[in-house]
Design an enzyme around this catalytic site. Structure first.
Site, PDB file in Angstrom:
ATOM      1  N   TYR A  21       6.741   4.573   9.391  1.00  0.00           N
ATOM      2  CA  TYR A  21       6.366   3.208   9.765  1.00  0.00           C
ATOM      3  C   TYR A  21       7.483   2.543  10.560  1.00  0.00           C
ATOM      4  O   TYR A  21       7.255   1.907  11.598  1.00  0.00           O
ATOM      5  CB  TYR A  21       6.050   2.375   8.516  1.00  0.00           C
ATOM      6  CG  TYR A  21       4.617   2.413   8.079  1.00  0.00           C
ATOM      7  CD1 TYR A  21       3.824   1.270   8.125  1.00  0.00           C
ATOM      8  CD2 TYR A  21       4.035   3.585   7.606  1.00  0.00           C
ATOM      9  CE1 TYR A  21       2.499   1.286   7.723  1.00  0.00           C
ATOM     10  CE2 TYR A  21       2.720   3.618   7.200  1.00  0.00           C
ATOM     11  CZ  TYR A  21       1.953   2.471   7.258  1.00  0.00           C
ATOM     12  OH  TYR A  21       0.629   2.498   6.865  1.00  0.00           O
ATOM     13  N   GLU A  52     -26.535  15.337  -1.981  1.00  0.00           N
ATOM     14  CA  GLU A  52     -27.934  15.478  -1.565  1.00  0.00           C
ATOM     15  C   GLU A  52     -28.849  14.525  -2.323  1.00  0.00           C
ATOM     16  O   GLU A  52     -29.929  14.148  -1.840  1.00  0.00           O
ATOM     17  CB  GLU A  52     -28.406  16.923  -1.738  1.00  0.00           C
ATOM     18  CG  GLU A  52     -28.487  17.409  -3.164  1.00  0.00           C
ATOM     19  CD  GLU A  52     -28.902  18.877  -3.249  1.00  0.00           C
ATOM     20  OE1 GLU A  52     -30.023  19.198  -2.806  1.00  0.00           O
ATOM     21  OE2 GLU A  52     -28.094  19.686  -3.736  1.00  0.00           O
ATOM     22  N   HIS A 102     -27.481  21.548   0.394  1.00  0.00           N
ATOM     23  CA  HIS A 102     -27.648  22.079  -0.963  1.00  0.00           C
ATOM     24  C   HIS A 102     -26.750  23.301  -1.169  1.00  0.00           C
ATOM     25  O   HIS A 102     -26.596  24.110  -0.266  1.00  0.00           O
ATOM     26  CB  HIS A 102     -29.113  22.470  -1.166  1.00  0.00           C
ATOM     27  CG  HIS A 102     -29.410  22.977  -2.536  1.00  0.00           C
ATOM     28  ND1 HIS A 102     -29.520  22.146  -3.629  1.00  0.00           N
ATOM     29  CD2 HIS A 102     -29.603  24.247  -2.979  1.00  0.00           C
ATOM     30  CE1 HIS A 102     -29.771  22.889  -4.692  1.00  0.00           C
ATOM     31  NE2 HIS A 102     -29.839  24.170  -4.327  1.00  0.00           N
ATOM     32  N   ALA A 133      -6.196  -1.758 -13.361  1.00  0.00           N
ATOM     33  CA  ALA A 133      -6.141  -1.432 -14.790  1.00  0.00           C
ATOM     34  C   ALA A 133      -6.894  -0.138 -15.083  1.00  0.00           C
ATOM     35  O   ALA A 133      -6.389   0.742 -15.796  1.00  0.00           O
ATOM     36  CB  ALA A 133      -6.733  -2.579 -15.611  1.00  0.00           C
ATOM     37  N   LYS A 184      -0.066   5.425  -5.952  1.00  0.00           N
ATOM     38  CA  LYS A 184      -1.075   5.461  -7.016  1.00  0.00           C
ATOM     39  C   LYS A 184      -1.996   6.665  -6.839  1.00  0.00           C
ATOM     40  O   LYS A 184      -2.339   7.339  -7.821  1.00  0.00           O
ATOM     41  CB  LYS A 184      -1.878   4.159  -6.990  1.00  0.00           C
ATOM     42  CG  LYS A 184      -2.970   4.069  -8.038  1.00  0.00           C
ATOM     43  CD  LYS A 184      -3.866   2.877  -7.741  1.00  0.00           C
ATOM     44  CE  LYS A 184      -4.604   3.058  -6.436  1.00  0.00           C
ATOM     45  NZ  LYS A 184      -5.374   1.860  -6.030  1.00  0.00           N
ATOM     46  N   CYS A 189      -1.567   1.701  -3.028  1.00  0.00           N
ATOM     47  CA  CYS A 189      -2.573   2.747  -2.842  1.00  0.00           C
ATOM     48  C   CYS A 189      -2.009   4.163  -2.754  1.00  0.00           C
ATOM     49  O   CYS A 189      -2.525   5.082  -3.392  1.00  0.00           O
ATOM     50  CB  CYS A 189      -3.392   2.493  -1.564  1.00  0.00           C
ATOM     51  SG  CYS A 189      -3.391   0.822  -0.951  1.00  0.00           S
ATOM     52  N   ALA A 204      12.551 -13.511   5.219  1.00  0.00           N
ATOM     53  CA  ALA A 204      12.351 -14.545   6.228  1.00  0.00           C
ATOM     54  C   ALA A 204      11.718 -15.783   5.599  1.00  0.00           C
ATOM     55  O   ALA A 204      10.754 -15.678   4.847  1.00  0.00           O
ATOM     56  CB  ALA A 204      11.465 -14.027   7.352  1.00  0.00           C
ATOM     57  N   TYR A 226      -9.756  -2.880 -10.895  1.00  0.00           N
ATOM     58  CA  TYR A 226      -9.556  -1.505 -10.443  1.00  0.00           C
ATOM     59  C   TYR A 226      -8.161  -0.983 -10.761  1.00  0.00           C
ATOM     60  O   TYR A 226      -7.996   0.191 -11.081  1.00  0.00           O
ATOM     61  CB  TYR A 226      -9.883  -1.374  -8.956  1.00  0.00           C
ATOM     62  CG  TYR A 226      -8.915  -2.034  -8.010  1.00  0.00           C
ATOM     63  CD1 TYR A 226      -7.890  -1.305  -7.432  1.00  0.00           C
ATOM     64  CD2 TYR A 226      -9.037  -3.378  -7.658  1.00  0.00           C
ATOM     65  CE1 TYR A 226      -6.994  -1.885  -6.557  1.00  0.00           C
ATOM     66  CE2 TYR A 226      -8.150  -3.974  -6.786  1.00  0.00           C
ATOM     67  CZ  TYR A 226      -7.138  -3.226  -6.234  1.00  0.00           C
ATOM     68  OH  TYR A 226      -6.248  -3.813  -5.369  1.00  0.00           O
ATOM     69  N   GLU A 269      -7.700   2.300 -13.017  1.00  0.00           N
ATOM     70  CA  GLU A 269      -7.069   3.460 -12.392  1.00  0.00           C
ATOM     71  C   GLU A 269      -5.850   3.925 -13.184  1.00  0.00           C
ATOM     72  O   GLU A 269      -5.675   5.130 -13.419  1.00  0.00           O
ATOM     73  CB  GLU A 269      -6.670   3.107 -10.952  1.00  0.00           C
ATOM     74  CG  GLU A 269      -7.874   2.987 -10.034  1.00  0.00           C
ATOM     75  CD  GLU A 269      -7.537   2.436  -8.660  1.00  0.00           C
ATOM     76  OE1 GLU A 269      -8.352   2.637  -7.734  1.00  0.00           O
ATOM     77  OE2 GLU A 269      -6.471   1.809  -8.498  1.00  0.00           O
ATOM     78  N   CYS A 318       0.820  -1.218   0.000  1.00  0.00           N
ATOM     79  CA  CYS A 318       0.000   0.000   0.000  1.00  0.00           C
ATOM     80  C   CYS A 318       0.849   1.261   0.000  1.00  0.00           C
ATOM     81  O   CYS A 318       0.642   2.164  -0.802  1.00  0.00           O
ATOM     82  CB  CYS A 318      -0.930  -0.003   1.208  1.00  0.00           C
ATOM     83  SG  CYS A 318      -1.988   1.451   1.271  1.00  0.00           S
TER      84      CYS A 318
END
Length: 460
Positions: free
Chosen positions: A99, A444, A439, A182, A51, A48, A115, A180, A184, A43
């Protein structure tokens, strides 16, 4: 009890593995984690996050078109691919560092290396002459792109992973796939000015999504200049002096500079030593787990894409939390996979939660009510654009619960996150209708839909 190096050892430092490791270490356990590439996993490093940066970069061209309709004028606008790549890579490195730092703060030992399981309690770090023992092991190695090896010339094609690091922006690209990833990347490259062709062997893109969503998006992305070829696939790829010739099953031969295959992802289980540890795979080649993410080995669990249950980053994180609660807090918990919202960052984007119309007709005990609208967004009023938004509610006619929401249009992912709360809570159509509209907004429409599109009895 045997004396192990760690109470828990995690293989794979992606979103799921990192969350499980941190929670467990913060609970006072000795935890180690191994990562063969970079901390952050698919990700953060090659999925993600980068991208989404690419999507945002590519959307600017469309925004400039809209701006001209509002009286703005631009001269000499241009896009510099190397500048973008550098900025993207700097940000990804920063996130990966966060991270890694968070693991350290929690007291997790981070080991850079591949590992491999030697038995149910022993892990070897390849190339480092290092062997580690652990009472419990969690496998969170994610997935990898898959390419059909039986297509002659397939070695000339890239996958999504290479697309993040192309040395230069191609002038022409062919993307194979209808999922998704392809869709995107087709939007990304088209938005950056690349002549883009999307080819998919199925009858329409986004298999598994609501049929109205699939048809609507296929039409909308063509309006953005993407050539869509359906019901067809590659027979071979031929490298030439001027590019790559895509030989297709319909007899067409299309030359492009780059060919990208986004034809699916597979669990990353190769050469992990799973068999030596007594960990079995299912028929689809994913690690077999029970509802609590436990494998066929008593002391080994697996979460995330390597289990191929629901391959979404937030789901992997929730599975990690459930693992920790079950194993270390004496609170058996399993993730609830119903009504999980998802987004496709196509252009225009898609937001979906709950059942498609077809799924509802097969699972709801009685009739199904469908409410749908298609309209031109207010944003395009001055532009002459014929792009349209689709919004669709699927309602169980017996209980009147809204069981599915489907949106194609600007800000669909943002809207679906909030709609998901209502669907997960089981709110009825009357409760949606009782919610006052904001609105003027696109959202809405979700609380003002009154006319049923159809009402048929259950098909199954």
């Amino acid at each position: 009890m045997a004396d192990y190096d760690y109470d828990l050892f995690v293989i794979g430092a992606g979103s799921g593995g990192v969350r499980a490791a941190r929670l467990t270490a913060l609970g006072g356990k000795r935890v180690g984690i191994a990562e063969e590439f970079r901390v952050g996993g698919t990700c953060v490093i090659r999925g993600c996050v980068p991208k989404k940066f690419m999507v945002m970069a590519s959307e600017v061209s469309h925004a400039l078109e809209i701006a001209e309709g509002y009286g703005w004028s631009f001269e000499g606008t241009k896009f510099a691919w190397p500048t973008f790549l550098q900025a993207k890579d700097v940000e990804i490195a920063r996130l990966s560092g966060i991270y890694a730092a968070n693991l350290g703060k929690a007291g997790v030992d981070l080991i850079h290396g591949r590992a491999v399981l030697k038995d149910a309690h022993t892990v070897e770090i390849v190339g480092k002459d290092q062997t580690i023992t652990a009472e419990k092991i969690l496998v969170a190695t994610g997935g990898r792109p898959w390419k059909p090896e039986d297509v002659p010339g397939i070695e000339n094609a890239i996958t999504s992973e290479e697309a993040f690091h192309l040395p230069e922006l191609p002038k022409r690209i062919m993307i194979a796939g209808g999922g998704y990833i392809a869709v995107e990347f087709a939007g990304i490259f088209a938005g950056l000015g690349v002549e883009t062709t999307l080819i998919y062997r199925g009858p329409n893109i986004l298999r598994g999504f609501d049929d109205d969503v699939r048809a609507h998006l296929a039409g909308e992305i063509e309006k953005r200049g993407i050539k869509v070829i359906l019901g067809c696939q590659h027979t071979s790829l031929e490298k030439t002096d001027t590019g790559i010739v895509n030989h297709l099953g319909n007899g067409m031969a299309i030359e492009t500079d780059v060919v990208m295959f986004a034809t699916g992802r597979v669990p990353h289980v190769k050469n992990l030593g799973l068999e030596a540890a007594g960990v079995e795979l299912n028929e689809q080649g994913a690690i077999k787990v029970d509802p609590y993410s436990k494998t066929t080995a008593d002391n080994i669990w697996a979460i995330g894409d390597v289990t191929d249950r629901m391959n979404l980053t937030p789901v992997a994180i929730r599975e990690a939390v459930a693992f920790h609660e079950t194993v270390y807090r004496n609170n058996p918990v399993h993730f609830d996979y119903e009504a999980v919202a998802t987004a496709v960052f196509s252009q225009p984007p898609v937001g979906v939660v709950g059942l498609s119309e077809s799924e509802a007709r097969h699972t709801c005990p009685g009739a199904v009510d469908v409410y749908a609208t298609r309209f031109r967004p207010m944003k395009y009023a001055f532009t002459g654009s014929d792009e349209r938004v689709l919004m669709k509610l699927v309602v169980d006619a017996t209980s009147q619960r809204v069981v599915g929401v489907h949106i194609v249009g600007p800000e669909a992912p943002e809207m679906i996150q909030l709609a998901a709360i209502a669907v997960k809570a089981g709110l009825t159509k009357a409760q949606w209708d009782a919610t006052c509209a904001v609105h003027p907004t696109m959202a809405e429409e979700l609380v003002t839909l009154k006319e049923k599109q159809s009402q048929n009895t259950n098909a199954g």
